[in-house]
Design a protein around this motif. Structure first.
Motif, PDB file in Angstrom:
ATOM      1  N   UNK A 122       0.824  -1.246  -0.083  1.00  0.00           N
ATOM      2  CA  UNK A 122       0.064   0.104  -0.012  1.00  0.00           C
ATOM      3  C   UNK A 122       0.951   1.230  -0.122  1.00  0.00           C
ATOM      4  N   UNK A 123       0.473   2.379  -0.753  1.00  0.00           N
ATOM      5  CA  UNK A 123       0.920   3.720  -0.896  1.00  0.00           C
ATOM      6  C   UNK A 123       2.490   3.310  -1.312  1.00  0.00           C
ATOM      7  N   UNK A 124       2.954   2.506  -2.154  1.00  0.00           N
ATOM      8  CA  UNK A 124       4.216   2.191  -2.674  1.00  0.00           C
ATOM      9  C   UNK A 124       4.254   2.531  -4.141  1.00  0.00           C
ATOM     10  N   UNK A 125       5.568   2.794  -4.497  1.00  0.00           N
ATOM     11  CA  UNK A 125       5.956   2.895  -5.710  1.00  0.00           C
ATOM     12  C   UNK A 125       6.944   2.033  -6.382  1.00  0.00           C
ATOM     13  N   UNK A 126       7.074   1.044  -7.396  1.00  0.00           N
ATOM     14  CA  UNK A 126       7.807  -0.166  -7.822  1.00  0.00           C
ATOM     15  C   UNK A 126       7.992   0.044  -8.958  1.00  0.00           C
ATOM     16  N   UNK A 127       9.381  -0.186  -9.430  1.00  0.00           N
ATOM     17  CA  UNK A 127       9.765  -0.677 -10.787  1.00  0.00           C
ATOM     18  C   UNK A 127       9.467  -1.891 -11.103  1.00  0.00           C
ATOM     19  N   UNK A 128       8.831  -2.233 -12.083  1.00  0.00           N
ATOM     20  CA  UNK A 128       8.529  -3.658 -12.491  1.00  0.00           C
ATOM     21  C   UNK A 128       9.762  -4.143 -13.469  1.00  0.00           C
ATOM     22  N   UNK A 129      10.441  -3.773 -14.285  1.00  0.00           N
ATOM     23  CA  UNK A 129      11.506  -4.505 -14.784  1.00  0.00           C
ATOM     24  C   UNK A 129      12.750  -3.877 -14.622  1.00  0.00           C
ATOM     25  N   UNK A 130      13.936  -4.505 -14.720  1.00  0.00           N
ATOM     26  CA  UNK A 130      15.247  -4.434 -14.254  1.00  0.00           C
ATOM     27  C   UNK A 130      16.268  -4.237 -15.509  1.00  0.00           C
ATOM     28  N   UNK A 131      15.623  -4.641 -16.527  1.00  0.00           N
ATOM     29  CA  UNK A 131      16.489  -4.752 -17.594  1.00  0.00           C
ATOM     30  C   UNK A 131      15.717  -4.324 -18.998  1.00  0.00           C
ATOM     31  N   UNK A 132      16.000  -4.179 -20.136  1.00  0.00           N
ATOM     32  CA  UNK A 132      15.454  -3.806 -21.111  1.00  0.00           C
ATOM     33  C   UNK A 132      14.438  -4.746 -21.520  1.00  0.00           C
ATOM     34  N   UNK A 133      13.048  -4.469 -21.774  1.00  0.00           N
ATOM     35  CA  UNK A 133      12.073  -5.324 -22.482  1.00  0.00           C
ATOM     36  C   UNK A 133      11.818  -5.120 -23.838  1.00  0.00           C
ATOM     37  N   UNK A 134      12.117  -5.992 -24.876  1.00  0.00           N
ATOM     38  CA  UNK A 134      11.797  -5.877 -26.368  1.00  0.00           C
ATOM     39  C   UNK A 134      10.368  -6.297 -26.465  1.00  0.00           C
ATOM     40  N   UNK A 135       9.973  -5.376 -27.334  1.00  0.00           N
ATOM     41  CA  UNK A 135       8.376  -5.796 -27.838  1.00  0.00           C
ATOM     42  C   UNK A 135       8.626  -5.747 -29.240  1.00  0.00           C
ATOM     43  N   UNK A 136       8.440  -6.738 -30.102  1.00  0.00           N
ATOM     44  CA  UNK A 136       8.422  -6.743 -31.535  1.00  0.00           C
ATOM     45  C   UNK A 136       7.155  -6.270 -32.065  1.00  0.00           C
ATOM     46  N   UNK A 137       7.109  -5.915 -33.279  1.00  0.00           N
ATOM     47  CA  UNK A 137       5.823  -5.361 -33.974  1.00  0.00           C
ATOM     48  C   UNK A 137       4.591  -6.396 -33.502  1.00  0.00           C
ATOM     49  N   UNK A 138       3.699  -5.699 -33.036  1.00  0.00           N
ATOM     50  CA  UNK A 138       2.467  -6.515 -32.786  1.00  0.00           C
ATOM     51  C   UNK A 138       2.252  -6.841 -31.323  1.00  0.00           C
ATOM     52  N   UNK A 139       3.588  -7.170 -30.365  1.00  0.00           N
ATOM     53  CA  UNK A 139       3.512  -7.546 -29.210  1.00  0.00           C
ATOM     54  C   UNK A 139       2.656  -6.645 -28.299  1.00  0.00           C
ATOM     55  N   UNK A 140       2.185  -7.169 -27.112  1.00  0.00           N
ATOM     56  CA  UNK A 140       1.323  -6.357 -26.241  1.00  0.00           C
ATOM     57  C   UNK A 140       1.576  -6.742 -24.714  1.00  0.00           C
TER      58      UNK A 140
END
Length: 113
Positions: free
Chosen positions: A68-86
């Motif tokens: 509760x009442x917290x901020x969080x970073x979800x990823x630690x490294x680069x996430x690659x989304x190719x065309x059309x990825x969601x």
């Protein structure tokens, strides 16, 4: 190829799965940061998934309770989304999770040939 630095806001107003970012079909998205905030006083379960459209599969990349009442970073490294990825998110409680996705859009739409 054009590189544009962008951001996309997140506001999970429902407990249903929400598509928060879709890579354009003629581009690659390099997600550098996903930062979320839980605005409630108690923990909220959050599930983050990526649908790889070329493989017709969805993969969970994050699944935990955000304090509760917290901020969080979800990823630690680069996430690659190719065309059309969601990129999709599902919150256990509606109207509590907000945040921002910071990414680089590698746009091939102006490319010749």
């Amino acid at each position: 190829m054009t590189i544009r630095y962008k951001n996309q806001g997140i506001d999970l107003t429902t407990t249903g799965t929400t598509s928060v970012l879709t890579a354009p079909s003629d581009a690659t998205v390099l997600v550098k940061q996903i930062q979320i905030n839980n605005g409630s006083g108690s923990g909220v379960n959050l599930n983050v998934q990526v649908t790889d459209t070329s493989a017709s599969s969805t993969f969970r990349i994050f699944n935990e309770s955000v304090s509760g009442a917290a901020t969080k970073n979800i990823i630690n490294y680069t996430l690659v989304l190719e065309g059309g990825d969601i990129l999709k998110m599902t919150a256990g409680t509606a109207n509590e999770i907000q945040g921002i996705i910071s990414y680089a859009l590698l746009d091939r739409s102006q490319q010749n040939g």
